[in-house]
Design a protein around this motif. Structure first.
Motif, mmCIF file in Angstrom:
data_model
loop_
_atom_site.group_PDB
_atom_site.id
_atom_site.type_symbol
_atom_site.label_atom_id
_atom_site.label_comp_id
_atom_site.label_asym_id
_atom_site.label_seq_id
_atom_site.Cartn_x
_atom_site.Cartn_y
_atom_site.Cartn_z
ATOM 1 N N HIS A 1 -47.516 87.260 -18.977
ATOM 2 C CA HIS A 1 -47.879 85.841 -18.884
ATOM 3 C C HIS A 1 -48.784 85.474 -20.067
ATOM 4 C CE1 HIS A 1 -47.068 87.136 -14.731
ATOM 5 N NE2 HIS A 1 -46.627 85.904 -14.539
ATOM 6 N N PRO A 2 -48.526 84.351 -20.733
ATOM 7 C CA PRO A 2 -49.469 83.890 -21.758
ATOM 8 C C PRO A 2 -50.795 83.492 -21.107
ATOM 9 C CG PRO A 2 -47.364 82.704 -21.889
ATOM 10 C CD PRO A 2 -47.371 83.450 -20.591
ATOM 11 N N VAL A 3 -51.849 83.407 -21.917
ATOM 12 C CA VAL A 3 -53.110 82.887 -21.388
ATOM 13 C C VAL A 3 -52.888 81.431 -20.987
ATOM 14 C CG1 VAL A 3 -54.541 84.472 -22.719
ATOM 15 C CG2 VAL A 3 -53.927 82.252 -23.699
ATOM 16 N N ALA A 4 -53.696 80.953 -20.057
ATOM 17 C CA ALA A 4 -53.442 79.669 -19.395
ATOM 18 C C ALA A 4 -53.337 78.502 -20.370
ATOM 19 C CB ALA A 4 -54.549 79.404 -18.373
ATOM 20 N N LYS A 5 -54.172 78.483 -21.378
ATOM 21 C CA LYS A 5 -54.159 77.366 -22.329
ATOM 22 C C LYS A 5 -52.766 77.118 -22.872
ATOM 23 C CE LYS A 5 -56.220 75.867 -26.713
ATOM 24 N NZ LYS A 5 -57.246 76.181 -27.748
ATOM 25 N N TYR A 6 -52.076 78.196 -23.221
ATOM 26 C CA TYR A 6 -50.761 78.042 -23.848
ATOM 27 C C TYR A 6 -49.652 77.852 -22.816
ATOM 28 C CZ TYR A 6 -53.495 79.411 -27.850
ATOM 29 O OH TYR A 6 -54.465 79.454 -28.824
ATOM 30 N N ARG A 7 -49.944 78.149 -21.556
ATOM 31 C CA ARG A 7 -48.980 77.827 -20.504
ATOM 32 C C ARG A 7 -48.976 76.324 -20.237
ATOM 33 N NH1 ARG A 7 -48.598 82.019 -15.609
ATOM 34 N NH2 ARG A 7 -46.576 80.952 -15.529
ATOM 35 N N VAL A 8 -50.071 75.654 -20.581
ATOM 36 C CA VAL A 8 -50.113 74.193 -20.502
ATOM 37 C C VAL A 8 -49.538 73.573 -21.773
ATOM 38 C CG1 VAL A 8 -51.620 72.173 -20.315
ATOM 39 C CG2 VAL A 8 -52.094 74.214 -18.942
ATOM 40 N N LEU A 9 -50.061 73.980 -22.921
ATOM 41 C CA LEU A 9 -49.670 73.358 -24.182
ATOM 42 C C LEU A 9 -48.235 73.695 -24.577
ATOM 43 C CD1 LEU A 9 -52.876 73.962 -26.354
ATOM 44 C CD2 LEU A 9 -52.342 72.037 -24.866
ATOM 45 N N GLY A 10 -47.821 74.939 -24.357
ATOM 46 C CA GLY A 10 -46.527 75.399 -24.852
ATOM 47 C C GLY A 10 -45.343 74.608 -24.339
ATOM 48 N N PRO A 11 -45.112 74.591 -23.034
ATOM 49 C CA PRO A 11 -43.922 73.885 -22.542
ATOM 50 C C PRO A 11 -43.994 72.372 -22.733
ATOM 51 C CG PRO A 11 -45.239 74.704 -20.703
ATOM 52 C CD PRO A 11 -45.818 75.301 -21.950
ATOM 53 N N LEU A 12 -45.167 71.767 -22.520
ATOM 54 C CA LEU A 12 -45.259 70.309 -22.599
ATOM 55 C C LEU A 12 -45.023 69.804 -24.019
ATOM 56 C CD1 LEU A 12 -48.251 69.492 -20.210
ATOM 57 C CD2 LEU A 12 -45.806 69.644 -19.698
ATOM 58 N N SER A 13 -45.400 70.598 -25.019
ATOM 59 C CA SER A 13 -45.214 70.152 -26.401
ATOM 60 C C SER A 13 -43.744 70.135 -26.812
ATOM 61 C CB SER A 13 -46.005 71.053 -27.357
ATOM 62 O OG SER A 13 -45.492 72.378 -27.350
ATOM 63 N N ASN A 14 -42.881 70.746 -26.004
ATOM 64 C CA ASN A 14 -41.442 70.738 -26.262
ATOM 65 C C ASN A 14 -40.694 69.671 -25.469
ATOM 66 O OD1 ASN A 14 -40.956 73.085 -28.057
ATOM 67 N ND2 ASN A 14 -41.772 74.288 -26.353
ATOM 68 N N PHE A 15 -41.396 68.919 -24.609
ATOM 69 C CA PHE A 15 -40.725 68.111 -23.598
ATOM 70 C C PHE A 15 -40.918 66.615 -23.869
ATOM 71 C CE2 PHE A 15 -40.301 67.003 -18.876
ATOM 72 C CZ PHE A 15 -38.913 67.156 -18.891
ATOM 73 N N PRO A 16 -39.902 65.915 -24.374
ATOM 74 C CA PRO A 16 -40.052 64.492 -24.729
ATOM 75 C C PRO A 16 -40.582 63.599 -23.611
ATOM 76 C CG PRO A 16 -38.035 65.362 -25.687
ATOM 77 C CD PRO A 16 -38.585 66.444 -24.796
ATOM 78 N N PRO A 17 -40.199 63.792 -22.322
ATOM 79 C CA PRO A 17 -40.773 62.907 -21.295
ATOM 80 C C PRO A 17 -42.293 62.974 -21.206
ATOM 81 C CG PRO A 17 -38.791 63.949 -20.452
ATOM 82 C CD PRO A 17 -39.103 64.610 -21.763
ATOM 83 N N PHE A 18 -42.882 64.094 -21.593
ATOM 84 C CA PHE A 18 -44.345 64.166 -21.624
ATOM 85 C C PHE A 18 -44.882 63.213 -22.682
ATOM 86 C CE2 PHE A 18 -48.018 65.772 -23.965
ATOM 87 C CZ PHE A 18 -48.982 65.765 -22.977
ATOM 88 N N ALA A 19 -44.302 63.272 -23.878
ATOM 89 C CA ALA A 19 -44.750 62.390 -24.955
ATOM 90 C C ALA A 19 -44.574 60.932 -24.565
ATOM 91 C CB ALA A 19 -43.978 62.702 -26.237
ATOM 92 N N GLU A 20 -43.474 60.623 -23.882
ATOM 93 C CA GLU A 20 -43.226 59.249 -23.449
ATOM 94 C C GLU A 20 -44.253 58.809 -22.405
ATOM 95 O OE1 GLU A 20 -39.228 59.309 -22.050
ATOM 96 O OE2 GLU A 20 -38.415 59.956 -23.990
ATOM 97 N N ALA A 21 -44.596 59.700 -21.501
ATOM 98 C CA ALA A 21 -45.529 59.339 -20.424
ATOM 99 C C ALA A 21 -46.896 58.954 -20.967
ATOM 100 C CB ALA A 21 -45.651 60.499 -19.438
ATOM 101 N N PHE A 22 -47.319 59.611 -22.062
ATOM 102 C CA PHE A 22 -48.649 59.360 -22.608
ATOM 103 C C PHE A 22 -48.604 58.623 -23.951
ATOM 104 C CE2 PHE A 22 -49.291 62.739 -19.548
ATOM 105 C CZ PHE A 22 -50.445 62.327 -18.902
ATOM 106 N N SER A 23 -47.410 58.109 -24.300
ATOM 107 C CA SER A 23 -47.233 57.332 -25.544
ATOM 108 C C SER A 23 -47.726 58.088 -26.762
ATOM 109 C CB SER A 23 -47.960 55.969 -25.429
ATOM 110 O OG SER A 23 -47.469 55.236 -24.331
ATOM 111 N N CYS A 24 -47.398 59.382 -26.813
ATOM 112 C CA CYS A 24 -47.793 60.201 -27.958
ATOM 113 C C CYS A 24 -46.890 59.891 -29.149
ATOM 114 C CB CYS A 24 -47.703 61.685 -27.617
ATOM 115 S SG CYS A 24 -48.774 62.188 -26.253
#
Length: 671
Positions: free
Chosen positions: A631-654
Motif C-alpha cells: 500500500h502507498p502511504v496515505a498521502k499518495y492514496r489520496v493524491l494519486g487516483p484523484l489527480s487522474n480522474f476528470p470528474p474530480f477536477a470538474e467538481a472543484f473547478s480545477c
C-alpha cells in the motif's frame, strides 16, 4: 453468499431517502486555506490532522484509524462485561471471557517470567543430533513457531476448489530480506538495533551478557543466509514466482536432510502434491539442515521461540519487544494500555467467538442491508466499465464479465461461526491459553488440506477494520468492523458513503482486475484469459500507474516503489471511478442529493475519500511501508487516483496546470 448480479436490472436506490437530516462530510476537518486543486490531501482533512496529533501508542492516525481503535474499545467493553459473569464451559462467552481475564492478570504474568517457555526451551536444549533437531522443529511448528519454513493450507492455483499444503519461506526476525542485505543507513541501523535487541532478549532469558551477544551474532548469520535465498517483496507480488507444484516425493528430494514423512505423521497429513513457494529458499534450508552445527541451530531455535512469544511474557520481555519492533522500526512512543492489547489478542485468538457478540451490539441488520445494496451497485458499475473499455476486444470483455459475474461477496460476518469449544481456556494460566489457541489454529489450518475448499470461511474476524479480495476464491470480504463511521453509516448521505466505503468496495472489486488479479480467471485459476493484444494494452496501462508512483517520495529523497504498490494503486484508481459511477447511477429517479454546508454531492464524495484515507503517518512507519508494504502511504492514496480522474477536477473547478491535475498525456486509466 453469492449475491445476485443483475446487471440488466440496473442499480438499486441505496438505503434511506436523501434528506437534509442526513449528515455530510466533516467540514471542521477541512483546511480551507489550501486549495483543493493544489493539495487535496491537506484540503480534505489537514485541519483534523493538525488538531489530532498521532497518539503516542499509534504509528498513524486519522478518523479511520481512530475508528479502528474505537472497535477495540467496544471489544474491551464486551470483554469487561462477559469476563465478570460465569459461563458454560466451551461457550463463546466462557472462552473469550476467561482468555481476556487471564490476559489482563498482569501480576500473574509477571510472576511467571520466562517459566512458560521452559518446556520449549528445554526441548531445544535436549537436541544432540540431526534426528533430535528435526523432532524439535516438527514439535515447534505444531505450537505455532513456524521456522525455518512454514507449512499452511492454500487453494491450488490450478484447481482452486481443492486445498493443498503450501511450504513457504519464514524464520526471519527483521521485516524482510532487504533489511539484512541492503547498505542504506536505515537498513544498517535496523540491523544494529536488531543485534542489540536479540542480545537483550537472551539476557532476559538468563544468558550472560557475553553469551547473549554471541547468540545474537549467531542468529544474525543464520537469518542472513536465509534472507539471501529469499525473494524480495516485488518478486513475491508475481503469482507465477511462487507457483511450484511438486509431488511429495519431489519435496523429499528437494530437502533430503529433512524427514517429511515424520512431519506429515505428526501433522496428521496425508502425503500428496503440494506447492513450494520458493525452491531456492528450501535449498538453503536443506543446506542448513545438512551442514550447520547443532549448537548454532539450537541458538537459532531458542531465539525463534523467544521472539514468537516475547509479547506474551512478563513486562520486561514485552517492553524489550516493543522497544525494537514498535519504537525503533515504526516510531511508536508507548505501548497501548494492557486491556486494549488483551482485547486485540482475544480477537486474534478467538475472533469468531468474540465477533458474535460484537455483531449483535454494533452491526444492525439495516446496516448490512444498506452495505449489501452498495456492493451490488458498485459491482454493476464495474460491469459497465468493462463493457465500455475501448481498448478491450469483445472476446476478452466476455471473459472479464464472466469473472465479475462469479464474484462472491461477504458482508459483515460469516454465515456459520467457527467452533472453538474443543479449546481448553482457563483464566488461571494466560500462556497456556495462548499456546492452546495457537495449537488450535495450526491444527485447524492443517485440517483443511486435502479437502474441498470451504467457501464459507473468512480470512478476517468480524470486528476487523479492514477488507480483502481473494483471487483464488474470487471473493471480496467486508467485515462488520470496517462498516462503521467514518467509512460507513446509515446516518450519512449516499455521497459520503460512496466516497468512503464505496471506494473501498470498488478498490476490492478492482483487485480482481489489477496486475495480480488479472492473472486469475473466473474460477480462480492462475490462467491467462487475455488475448495477446489486450494483454499488451493492459500492461501499458498498469505501467503508467507504476511510473506515477515511482515519482512520489517520502523523507525528501526515498522513492516509492511503483511496482511494489501497483496492485493497491490500481485498486484505488479503479475504486474511485466505479464508486463514483455507482453513486451517480444510484441517484437516478430520486430526489436530487442535497448540497450540504456549501458542498455539492460530488464534492462530498471526493472529500469523503480524502477524509477516510488521509492518515498522518510517522516517518519511521513510512520508511517501513516504502520498503515492504504494497500500500502507498496515505498521502499518495489520496493524491494519486484523484489527480487522474476528470470528474474530480470538474467538481472543484480545477484548471489545467493545477497540481491536482495530471497532464492528459500522463494521465493513468486502467478501468
Amino acid at each position: 453468499m453469492v449475491l445476485p448480479l443483475c446487471f440488466a436490472a440496473g442499480f438499486v436506490a441505496t438505503g434511506l431517502a436523501q434528506s437534509a437530516n442526513l449528515n455530510g462530510i466533516e467540514t471542521a476537518d477541512l483546511d480551507q486555506k489550501v486549495s483543493a486543486c493544489t493539495d487535496f490531501y491537506e484540503f480534505s482533512n489537514g485541519a483534523w490532522r493538525a488538531q489530532n496529533p498521532i497518539p503516542s501508542y499509534m504509528d498513524r492516525w486519522s478518523r479511520r484509524w481512530k475508528a479502528g481503535e474505537t472497535n477495540k474499545d467496544q471489544l474491551r467493553i464486551i470483554l469487561d462485561d462477559i469476563s465478570t459473569h460465569p459461563a458454560t464451559k466451551g461457550t463463546p462467552a466462557q472462552l473469550t471471557g476467561d482468555f481476556y481475564a487471564a490476559c489482563t492478570n498482569q501480576k500473574a504474568i509477571d510472576a511467571a517470567g520466562i517459566k512458560p517457555l521452559s518446556p520449549m526451551l528445554d526441548q531445544i536444549s535436549s537436541i544432540t543430533n540431526r534426528a533430535d533437531l528435526q523432532r524439535v522443529v516438527i514439535a515447534l511448528q505444531g505450537d505455532g513457531v513456524q521456522v525455518p519454513f512454514n507449512l499452511s493450507s492454500t487453494s491450488d492455483v490450478h484447481a482452486p476448489q481443492n486445498v493443498i499444503a503450501d511450504v513457504g519461506a519464514g524464520g526471519l526476525g527483521l521485516p524482510d530480506r532487504d533489511y539484512y542485505l541492503k547498505p542504506e543507513k536505515r537498513f544498517a541501523d535496523a540491523r544494529a538495533g536488531y543485534l542489540l535487541h536479540v542480545a537483550k532478549i537472551f539476557e532476559l532469558a538468563g544468558s550472560s551478557s557475553a553469551d547473549a551477544k554471541a547468540s545474537a551474532e549467531t542468529v544474525m548469520a543464520f537469518e542472513t543466509a536465509l534472507a539471501k535465498a529469499s525473494l524480495d517483496n516485488v518478486a513475491l507480488r508475481d503469482p507465477s514466482a511462487t507457483d511450484h507444484k511438486v509431488t511429495f516425493a519431489q519435496l523429499q528430494q528437494m530437502t533430503p536432510n529433512f524427514d517429511w514423512a515424520a512431519y506429515y505423521r505428526s501433522a496428521k497429513l496425508v502425503p500428496a502434491d503440494l506447492n513450494v513457494d520458493q525452491p531456492e529458499f528450501m535449498k538453503e534450508v536443506e543446506r542448513q539442515f545438512g551442514t550447520t552445527p547443532i549448537p548454532q541451530w539450537k541458538t537459532y531455535l531458542q531465539w525463534q521461540v523467544l521472539n514468537t512469544y516475547a509479547d506474551k511474557l512478563s513486562t520486561p520481555f514485552v517492553d524489550a519487544n516493543f522497544a525494537f519492533y514498535q519504537k525503533q522500526l515504526a516510531g511508536v512512543g508507548e505501548l497501548k494500555p494492557r486491556p486494549t492489547r488483551c482485547a486485540e489478542q482475544t480477537d486474534s485468538a478467538l475472533g469468531e467467538a468474540l465477533g458474535q457478540e460484537y455483531v449483535k451490539r454494533y452491526f444492525p441488520p439495516e446496516a448490512k442491508a444498506r452495505a449489501t445494496e452498495m456492493v451490488n451497485n458498485i459491482v454493476a458499475a464495474m460491469h459497465d466499465t468493462i463493457e465500455g473499455a475501448d481498448w478491450m476486444t469483445p472476446e476478452t470483455k466476455k471473459k472479464a464479465v464472466e469473472k465479475l459475474s462469479t464474484l462472491n461477496v461477504k458482508v459483515g460476518y460469516p454465515n456459520k461461526w467457527k467452533d472453538y469449544s474443543s479449546i481448553a481456556i482457563s483464566r488461571d494460566g494466560y500462556f497456556d491459553d495462548v499456546l492452546a489457541t495457537g495449537q488450535f489454529q495450526v491444527a485447524d489450518d492443517r485440517a483443511k488440506i486435502g479437502k474441498p475448499v470451504d467457501r464459507d470461511l473468512w480470512g478476517m474476524t468480524p470486528p476487523t477494520s479492514n477488507a480483502y479480495y481473494n483471487p483464488l476464491l474470487n471473493e471480496i470480504v467486508f467485515p462488520a468492523g470496517i462498516l462503521q463511521p467514518p467509512a460507513f453509516s446509515i446516518n450519512v448521505t449516499d455521497a459520503v458513503n460512496y466516497g468512503a466505503i464505496g471506494v473501498v468496495i470498488g478498490h476490492e472489486i478492482s483487485h480482481g482486475f489489477d496486475d495480480q488479479g488479472a492473472q486469475f480467471d473466473a474460477q480462480g485459476r492462475l490462467k491467462n484469459w487475455w488475448n495477446d493484444e489486450d494483454l499488451k494494452h493492459f500492461h501499458e496501462k498498469t505501467a503508467c500507474v507504476a511510473r506515477q508512483f515511482d515519482g512520489y517520495t517520502i523523507d525528501g529523497d526515498i522513492h516509492i516503489n511503483g511496482k511494489l504498490v501497483l496492485g493497491e494503486s490500481i485498486g484505488d484508481l479503479g475504486g474511485v471511478k466505479i464508486a463514483y459511477l455507482a453513486f451517480q447511477k444510484s441517484q437516478q429517479g430520486k430526489t436530487p442529493a442535497p448540497t450540504i454546508d456549501g458542498f455539492t454531492p460530488d464534492q462530498q464524495f471526493f472529500i469523503a475519500w480524502g477524509q477516510f484515507r488521509g492518515d498522518e503517518t510517522r516517518p519511521e512507519t513510512q520508511k517501513m511501508m516504502v520498503q515492504g508494504d504494497p500500500h502507498p502511504v496515505a498521502k499518495y492514496r489520496v493524491l494519486g487516483p484523484l489527480s487522474n480522474f476528470p470528474p474530480f477536477a470538474e467538481a472543484f473547478s480545477c484548471k489545467v496546470g493545477s497540481a491536482m491535475i495530471r497532464p492528459e498525456k500522463e494521465r493513468c486509466v486502467v478501468w
